[in-house]
Write a protein that holds these residues in place. Structure first.
Motif, PDB file in Angstrom:
ATOM      1  N   SER A  10       0.797  -1.215   0.000  1.00 11.60           N
ATOM      2  CA  SER A  10       0.000   0.000   0.000  1.00 11.60           C
ATOM      3  C   SER A  10       0.830   1.266   0.000  1.00 11.60           C
ATOM      4  CB  SER A  10      -0.938   0.004   1.209  1.00 11.60           C
ATOM      5  OG  SER A  10      -0.179  -0.096   2.389  1.00 11.60           O
ATOM      6  N   GLY A  11       2.136   1.176   0.058  1.00  8.89           N
ATOM      7  CA  GLY A  11       2.986   2.359   0.027  1.00  8.89           C
ATOM      8  C   GLY A  11       4.376   1.993  -0.438  1.00  8.89           C
ATOM      9  N   LEU A  12       5.078   2.970  -1.012  1.00 10.89           N
ATOM     10  CA  LEU A  12       6.434   2.747  -1.494  1.00 10.89           C
ATOM     11  C   LEU A  12       7.208   4.049  -1.363  1.00 10.89           C
ATOM     12  CD1 LEU A  12       8.430   0.794  -2.952  1.00 10.89           C
ATOM     13  CD2 LEU A  12       7.586   1.760  -5.098  1.00 10.89           C
ATOM     14  N   GLY A  28       1.735  -5.512   8.766  1.00 14.14           N
ATOM     15  CA  GLY A  28       2.187  -4.312   9.457  1.00 14.14           C
ATOM     16  C   GLY A  28       3.649  -4.012   9.217  1.00 14.14           C
ATOM     17  N   ASN A  29       4.296  -4.779   8.341  1.00 19.69           N
ATOM     18  CA  ASN A  29       5.724  -4.615   8.080  1.00 19.69           C
ATOM     19  C   ASN A  29       6.003  -3.572   7.012  1.00 19.69           C
ATOM     20  OD1 ASN A  29       6.516  -6.655   9.868  1.00 19.69           O
ATOM     21  ND2 ASN A  29       6.287  -8.227   8.305  1.00 19.69           N
ATOM     22  N   SER A  30       7.152  -2.925   7.164  1.00 20.24           N
ATOM     23  CA  SER A  30       7.738  -2.129   6.094  1.00 20.24           C
ATOM     24  C   SER A  30       8.966  -2.906   5.635  1.00 20.24           C
ATOM     25  CB  SER A  30       8.132  -0.741   6.589  1.00 20.24           C
ATOM     26  OG  SER A  30       6.979  -0.011   6.938  1.00 20.24           O
ATOM     27  N   PHE A  49      -2.151  -0.698  10.132  1.00 13.59           N
ATOM     28  CA  PHE A  49      -2.112  -0.972   8.711  1.00 13.59           C
ATOM     29  C   PHE A  49      -1.288   0.125   8.053  1.00 13.59           C
ATOM     30  CE2 PHE A  49      -5.827  -3.096  10.305  1.00 13.59           C
ATOM     31  CZ  PHE A  49      -5.818  -4.309   9.637  1.00 13.59           C
ATOM     32  N   PRO A  50       0.010  -0.130   7.799  1.00 15.29           N
ATOM     33  CA  PRO A  50       0.852   0.901   7.196  1.00 15.29           C
ATOM     34  C   PRO A  50       0.391   1.220   5.781  1.00 15.29           C
ATOM     35  CG  PRO A  50       2.003  -1.191   7.179  1.00 15.29           C
ATOM     36  CD  PRO A  50       0.725  -1.395   7.942  1.00 15.29           C
ATOM     37  N   GLU A  51       0.397   2.494   5.452  1.00 12.69           N
ATOM     38  CA  GLU A  51      -0.047   2.898   4.126  1.00 12.69           C
ATOM     39  C   GLU A  51       0.939   3.846   3.463  1.00 12.69           C
ATOM     40  OE1 GLU A  51      -4.097   4.104   3.946  1.00 12.69           O
ATOM     41  OE2 GLU A  51      -4.809   2.189   4.690  1.00 12.69           O
ATOM     42  N   GLU A  52       0.996   5.067   3.931  1.00 19.06           N
ATOM     43  CA  GLU A  52       1.845   6.071   3.299  1.00 19.06           C
ATOM     44  C   GLU A  52       3.238   6.053   3.906  1.00 19.06           C
ATOM     45  OE1 GLU A  52       0.705   7.658   0.697  1.00 19.06           O
ATOM     46  OE2 GLU A  52      -1.252   6.759   0.966  1.00 19.06           O
ATOM     47  N   LEU A  61      12.303   7.204   8.356  1.00 19.45           N
ATOM     48  CA  LEU A  61      11.120   6.797   7.605  1.00 19.45           C
ATOM     49  C   LEU A  61       9.880   7.110   8.428  1.00 19.45           C
ATOM     50  CD1 LEU A  61       9.805   5.264   5.189  1.00 19.45           C
ATOM     51  CD2 LEU A  61       9.986   3.199   6.599  1.00 19.45           C
ATOM     52  N   PHE A  62       8.937   7.816   7.840  1.00 22.99           N
ATOM     53  CA  PHE A  62       7.659   8.110   8.472  1.00 22.99           C
ATOM     54  C   PHE A  62       6.608   7.217   7.828  1.00 22.99           C
ATOM     55  CE2 PHE A  62      10.289  11.681   9.317  1.00 22.99           C
ATOM     56  CZ  PHE A  62       9.932  12.085  10.587  1.00 22.99           C
ATOM     57  N   VAL A  63       5.852   6.519   8.675  1.00 21.29           N
ATOM     58  CA  VAL A  63       4.853   5.565   8.207  1.00 21.29           C
ATOM     59  C   VAL A  63       3.486   6.004   8.714  1.00 21.29           C
ATOM     60  CG1 VAL A  63       4.108   3.149   8.220  1.00 21.29           C
ATOM     61  CG2 VAL A  63       6.557   3.702   8.285  1.00 21.29           C
ATOM     62  N   GLY A  64       2.602   6.328   7.783  1.00 21.37           N
ATOM     63  CA  GLY A  64       1.225   6.655   8.139  1.00 21.37           C
ATOM     64  C   GLY A  64       0.406   5.393   8.206  1.00 21.37           C
ATOM     65  N   VAL A  65      -0.378   5.254   9.265  1.00 18.97           N
ATOM     66  CA  VAL A  65      -1.216   4.071   9.435  1.00 18.97           C
ATOM     67  C   VAL A  65      -2.690   4.476   9.441  1.00 18.97           C
ATOM     68  CG1 VAL A  65       0.524   2.743  10.681  1.00 18.97           C
ATOM     69  CG2 VAL A  65      -1.053   4.134  11.959  1.00 18.97           C
ATOM     70  N   SER A  66      -3.515   3.640   8.827  1.00 20.39           N
ATOM     71  CA  SER A  66      -4.939   3.952   8.740  1.00 20.39           C
ATOM     72  C   SER A  66      -5.706   3.496   9.969  1.00 20.39           C
ATOM     73  CB  SER A  66      -5.545   3.330   7.485  1.00 20.39           C
ATOM     74  OG  SER A  66      -5.453   1.922   7.550  1.00 20.39           O
ATOM     75  N   GLN A  67      -5.236   2.435  10.608  1.00 20.25           N
ATOM     76  CA  GLN A  67      -5.907   1.949  11.813  1.00 20.25           C
ATOM     77  C   GLN A  67      -4.849   1.576  12.816  1.00 20.25           C
ATOM     78  OE1 GLN A  67      -8.908  -0.957  11.155  1.00 20.25           O
ATOM     79  NE2 GLN A  67      -9.629   0.021   9.314  1.00 20.25           N
ATOM     80  N   PRO A  68      -4.764   2.192  13.959  1.00 21.71           N
ATOM     81  CA  PRO A  68      -5.755   3.064  14.552  1.00 21.71           C
ATOM     82  C   PRO A  68      -5.660   4.516  14.092  1.00 21.71           C
ATOM     83  CG  PRO A  68      -3.983   2.746  16.110  1.00 21.71           C
ATOM     84  CD  PRO A  68      -3.666   1.903  14.892  1.00 21.71           C
TER      85      PRO A  68
END
Length: 90
Positions: A10-12, A28-30, A49-52, A61-68
């Protein structure tokens, strides 16, 4: 091709050294891929859930998560650090 066998990418993002990091929804891994194609787990977002993904000029590295919901920061070595923004981040 970056790799196979992902559980929903969902992200790169690409760092200054040419490493590619892909976020994997189900685990949940990057996942980090070196320019030579070596795959490692760069960091894990607990209960999320890592996305951006985005790197800063220092290689964090900054990881945006949708939940929570929120943002995690990982050092260039893959260690999760603050700041963490959002609710219910552990």
């Amino acid at each position: 091709m970056l790799g196979t066998g992902f559980n929903g990418v969902s992200g790169l993002a690409v760092d200054g050294a040419g490493n590619r990091v892909a976020s994997e929804q189900g685990s949940g891994n990057s996942l980090k891929f070196t320019p030579a194609g070596v795959k490692t787990t760069f960091g894990t977002v607990p209960n999320g859930f890592p996305e951006e993904l985005a790197f800063d000029s220092l290689g964090n590295l900054f990881v945006g998560v949708s939940q929570p919901g929120g943002v995690y920061r990982f050092t260039p070595a893959g260690t999760r650090r603050s700041p963490q923004w959002g609710s219910d981040l552990g």
